[in-house]
Scaffold this active site. Structure first.
Site, PDB file in Angstrom:
ATOM      1  N   GLY A 168       1.786  -2.048 -12.299  1.00  0.00           N
ATOM      2  CA  GLY A 168       0.380  -1.996 -12.663  1.00  0.00           C
ATOM      3  C   GLY A 168      -0.162  -0.650 -13.121  1.00  0.00           C
ATOM      4  N   ASP A 212      -6.091  -2.602  -2.495  1.00  0.00           N
ATOM      5  CA  ASP A 212      -6.824  -3.804  -2.110  1.00  0.00           C
ATOM      6  C   ASP A 212      -6.887  -3.853  -0.577  1.00  0.00           C
ATOM      7  OD1 ASP A 212      -7.907  -6.356  -1.991  1.00  0.00           O
ATOM      8  OD2 ASP A 212      -6.174  -7.388  -2.799  1.00  0.00           O
ATOM      9  N   LYS A 229     -10.846  -1.488  -3.582  1.00  0.00           N
ATOM     10  CA  LYS A 229     -11.741  -2.558  -3.127  1.00  0.00           C
ATOM     11  C   LYS A 229     -12.089  -2.257  -1.668  1.00  0.00           C
ATOM     12  CE  LYS A 229      -9.909  -6.322  -6.030  1.00  0.00           C
ATOM     13  NZ  LYS A 229      -9.085  -7.556  -6.020  1.00  0.00           N
ATOM     14  N   PHE A 242     -11.082 -10.673  -8.019  1.00  0.00           N
ATOM     15  CA  PHE A 242      -9.826 -10.476  -8.740  1.00  0.00           C
ATOM     16  C   PHE A 242     -10.103  -9.926 -10.135  1.00  0.00           C
ATOM     17  CE2 PHE A 242      -6.037 -11.475 -11.123  1.00  0.00           C
ATOM     18  CZ  PHE A 242      -5.049 -11.112 -10.236  1.00  0.00           C
ATOM     19  N   ASP A 258      -2.359  -7.270 -13.827  1.00  0.00           N
ATOM     20  CA  ASP A 258      -2.024  -8.583 -14.370  1.00  0.00           C
ATOM     21  C   ASP A 258      -2.578  -9.737 -13.546  1.00  0.00           C
ATOM     22  OD1 ASP A 258      -0.144  -8.101 -12.158  1.00  0.00           O
ATOM     23  OD2 ASP A 258       0.776  -9.975 -12.828  1.00  0.00           O
ATOM     24  N   ARG A 308      -1.978  -7.440 -18.794  1.00  0.00           N
ATOM     25  CA  ARG A 308      -1.767  -6.009 -18.561  1.00  0.00           C
ATOM     26  C   ARG A 308      -2.136  -5.174 -19.783  1.00  0.00           C
ATOM     27  NH1 ARG A 308       1.112  -5.364 -13.794  1.00  0.00           N
ATOM     28  NH2 ARG A 308       2.724  -6.906 -13.329  1.00  0.00           N
TER      29      ARG A 308
HETATM   30  P1  IMP Z   1      -2.657  -4.359  -1.296  1.00  0.00           P
HETATM   31  O1  IMP Z   1      -1.373  -4.190  -0.542  1.00  0.00           O
HETATM   32  O2  IMP Z   1      -3.437  -5.541  -0.796  1.00  0.00           O
HETATM   33  O3  IMP Z   1      -3.509  -3.122  -1.278  1.00  0.00           O
HETATM   34  O4  IMP Z   1      -2.274  -4.756  -2.764  1.00  0.00           O
HETATM   35  C1  IMP Z   1      -2.106  -3.816  -3.755  1.00  0.00           C
HETATM   36  C2  IMP Z   1      -1.452  -4.422  -4.971  1.00  0.00           C
HETATM   37  O5  IMP Z   1      -1.940  -5.749  -5.200  1.00  0.00           O
HETATM   38  C3  IMP Z   1      -1.790  -3.648  -6.208  1.00  0.00           C
HETATM   39  O6  IMP Z   1      -0.865  -2.634  -6.452  1.00  0.00           O
HETATM   40  C4  IMP Z   1      -1.804  -4.715  -7.280  1.00  0.00           C
HETATM   41  O7  IMP Z   1      -0.525  -4.869  -7.821  1.00  0.00           O
HETATM   42  C5  IMP Z   1      -2.197  -5.970  -6.552  1.00  0.00           C
HETATM   43  N1  IMP Z   1      -3.641  -6.307  -6.711  1.00  0.00           N
HETATM   44  C6  IMP Z   1      -4.618  -6.184  -5.787  1.00  0.00           C
HETATM   45  N2  IMP Z   1      -5.801  -6.608  -6.240  1.00  0.00           N
HETATM   46  C7  IMP Z   1      -5.577  -7.017  -7.508  1.00  0.00           C
HETATM   47  C8  IMP Z   1      -6.441  -7.562  -8.544  1.00  0.00           C
HETATM   48  O8  IMP Z   1      -7.663  -7.767  -8.388  1.00  0.00           O
HETATM   49  N3  IMP Z   1      -5.833  -7.842  -9.735  1.00  0.00           N
HETATM   50  C9  IMP Z   1      -4.507  -7.651  -9.957  1.00  0.00           C
HETATM   51  N4  IMP Z   1      -3.660  -7.139  -9.022  1.00  0.00           N
HETATM   52  C10 IMP Z   1      -4.201  -6.835  -7.816  1.00  0.00           C
HETATM   53 MG    MG Z   2       0.222  -1.735  -7.955  1.00  0.00          MG
END
Ligand code: IMP
Ligand code: MG
Length: 180
Positions: A48, A106, A134, A155, A162, A168
């Site tokens: 990403g 996230d 977030k 989202f 993506d 992307r």
């Molecule tokens: P976390 O472990 O929940 O913080 O997730 C982080 C990863 O989830 C990021 O590196 C993204 O690849 C993916 N991600 C989290 N939120 C989104 C979103 O809204 N759109 C797309 N990918 C997301």
């Molecule tokens: Mg990522």
């Protein structure tokens, strides 16, 4: 065009290219100031972050290393919670001033796991720069050194991020439109 379709869902533009460029310029200036004499190593988290890293690092005009790693935990629109392994890190980061470059934090589980894994390799310092956070979704205690935008818990897609492998290449950031 502010309304688009990616795969089977509608998305509405939420952050423009101009807004992204403006924030990146500000963050890059702060990073230059902090790391100009520190020979930092930027570790870009694929997939990403590839667009963000390309734009950010071209503005970080100091001597530095750039490398890439992978750490994936996401399928479709909700976090699986399952943390996968760190792959692709070939550098010895011991004694280096390491800066992780991430697209979005996230829940923070991915970053927390990556941070701990890298910390165990004894870098001189370890910092985090992310395009997006977030805050309402964050589940762990993380010190995020640099972030461009705090966004609602919806989202998003585009600018490297993506939806099931698509979107992307969109130059701006789009938020999913609720169905119905
Ligand atoms: P976390 O472990 O929940 O913080 O997730 C982080 C990863 O989830 C990021 O590196 C993204 O690849 C993916 N991600 C989290 N939120 C989104 C979103 O809204 N759109 C797309 N990918 C997301
Ligand atoms: Mg990522």
């Amino acid at each position: 065009m502010s309304l688009i379709r990616v795969k089977d869902r509608d998305f509405k533009r939420s952050i423009t290219a101009e807004q992204i460029a403006e924030r990146i310029q500000a963050i890059a200036a702060q990073i230059v100031e902090k790391f100009k004499d520190k020979d930092p190593l930027f570790l870009v988290v694929l997939n990403g972050s590839f667009v963000f890293a390309a734009d950010l690092l071209r503005q970080v005009n100091i001597s530095c290393g750039v490398s890439f790693l992978k750490m994936s935990s996401y399928e479709g629109m909700s976090s699986t919670g399952a943390i996968k392994q760190l792959i692709g890190l070939n550098e010895d980061i011991a004694g280096r001033n390491v800066v992780i470059v991430e697209d979005i934090i996230d829940t923070g589980y991915t970053m927390q796991h990556l941070y701990q894994t890298l910390q165990d390799k004894n870098p001189a310092s370890l910092s985090i720069v992310t395009l997006l956070v977030k805050p309402d979704s964050l589940r762990v205690d993380l010190h995020i050194d640099y972030s461009c935008f705090h966004i609602p818990n919806d989202f998003i897609v585009g600018y490297g991020l993506d939806y099931d492998g698509y979107g992307r290449n969109l130059p701006e950031i789009y938020t999913v439109v609720a169905e119905g």
